[in-house]
Enzyme design. Structure first.
Site, short mmCIF file in Angstrom:
data_model
loop_
_atom_site.label_atom_id
_atom_site.label_comp_id
_atom_site.label_asym_id
_atom_site.label_seq_id
_atom_site.Cartn_x
_atom_site.Cartn_y
_atom_site.Cartn_z
N LYS A 78 41.06 23.66 -2.62
CA LYS A 78 40.15 21.94 -1.46
C LYS A 78 40.14 21.28 -2.47
O LYS A 78 40.17 20.16 -2.41
CB LYS A 78 38.64 22.60 -2.13
N ARG B 288 27.09 25.56 0.95
CA ARG B 288 27.83 26.57 0.34
C ARG B 288 26.94 28.02 1.52
O ARG B 288 27.72 28.97 1.74
CB ARG B 288 27.29 27.02 -0.16
N ARG C 264 47.36 32.74 -14.24
CA ARG C 264 46.62 31.87 -14.81
C ARG C 264 47.55 32.16 -16.11
O ARG C 264 46.15 33.06 -16.33
CB ARG C 264 46.22 30.87 -14.26
N ARG D 267 42.01 32.90 -18.49
CA ARG D 267 40.80 32.16 -18.96
C ARG D 267 39.39 33.24 -18.27
O ARG D 267 40.33 33.90 -17.98
CB ARG D 267 39.84 30.91 -18.75
N ARG E 110 33.92 36.67 -6.68
CA ARG E 110 33.78 35.20 -6.00
C ARG E 110 34.46 35.26 -5.12
O ARG E 110 33.47 34.56 -3.80
CB ARG E 110 35.10 33.84 -7.48
#
Ligand SMILES: [Zn+2]
Length: 219
Positions: A13, A87, A126, A159, A170
Site C-alpha cells: 500500500k 480500517r 525480511r 525485526r 496482523r
C-alpha cells in the site's frame, strides 16, 4: 480524484500510494501520519486521542473520522488518497456521512489483492542490519554472504514486526476488520480490484491504467 487504497499488510500500500500521489498531484492522507501530527501539535483532537492511548485503549473511530474529515476538507482542491483509513466498516460509514454533508464522495477504491502465503513469505523473510538499517530478504534480496550485511559484515536480524506469529496476527485482524470494508464499498461504490501478487512496478502499471480510465470517466 478521491481515492481509498485498501489491502492486507505487506500488500505494498505505502509504495503504491506514493506513486499514485506523485502521478496525479493528490494529497496523501495517511491516518498514522495525521494522528502523529495532531498529537505532536497538541490539537484538541490530538489531546483526546492521546488520553485514550495513554490508557492503552484504541483511539475511537469517532476521533479518527474527525481527524480525517478535517484533513480531507483541506484537500478538496487537489483530491486525495486515503491510506490506512477506513480500517473498519463503521469508519467507512462515518466517512461517507461526513463526505455527504459537504457534497463529496469517494470516486474509487483500489483493492490490492495478495495471497496470505505471499505476504507471509515477503514479511517473515525480511532480515535487517542492526548497524546500518539495510534490509534484505532470504529469498528475494539475498546478501552476498548469508546472514551478513554487505555494507559492514554485521549479523542480520529479523525485526519483531516480521516474526511469523506477529504477521499471522496482523493478517487475522485484516481479514476480520478491514476485508469487510471492501464488501461495504462493493455495495456502495466503485472497487478496482488489483492483482498485487506481482512485483511493485507491474502493480503500479495496473493501478495507473485503471486510474487513467477513471480520470477520463470523471471528466
Ligand atoms: Zn549493515
Amino acid at each position: 480524484m478521491r481515492i481509498v487504497i485498501l489491502g492486507a499488510p505487506g500488500a505494498g500500500k505505502g509504495t503504491q500510494c506514493k506513486r499514485v500521489v506523485a502521478e496525479y498531484g493528490l494529497a496523501h492522507l495517511s491516518s498514522g501520519d495525521i494522528l502523529r501530527r495532531e498529537r505532536s501539535e497538541g490539537t484538541e483532537l490530538g489531546k483526546e486521542a492521546q488520553s485514550y492511548m495513554d490508557s492503552g485503549a484504541l483511539v475511537p473511530d469517532e476521533i479518527i473520522v474527525k481527524m480525517m474529515a478535517s484533513a480531507i476538507s483541506e484537500s478538496v482542491e487537489s483530491g486525495f488518497v486515503l491510506d490506512g483509513f477506513p480500517r473498519t466498516v463503521n469508519q467507512a460509514q462515518e466517512l461517507d456521512n461526513s463526505l455527504q454533508s459537504s457534497g463529496q464522495k469517494i470516486d474509487a477504491i483500489i483493492n490490492l489483492n495478495v495471497d496470505d502465503e505471499l505476504v507471509s513469505q515477503r514479511m517473515t523473510g525480511r532480515r535487517s542490519c542492526p548497524e546500518c538499517g539495510a534490509v534484505y530478504h532470504i529469498e528475494n534480496l539475498k546478501p552476498k554472504v548469508e546472514g551478513k550485511c554487505d555494507n559492514d559484515d554485521a549479523d542480520l536480524v529479523q525485526r519483531a514486526d516480521d516474526a511469523l506469529d506477529v504477521v499471522a496476527n496482523r493478517l487475522k485482524t485484516y481479514h476480520e476488520q478491514t476485508k469487510p470494508v471492501v464488501g461495504y464499498y462493493k455495495s456502495n461504490g466503485t472497487v478496482i480490484e488489483i492483482d498485487a501478487n506481482k512485483d511493485a512496478d507491474e502493480v503500479t502499471g495496473f493501478v495507473l491504467d485503471k486510474l487513467e480510465e477513471l480520470a477520463s470517466a470523471l471528466k
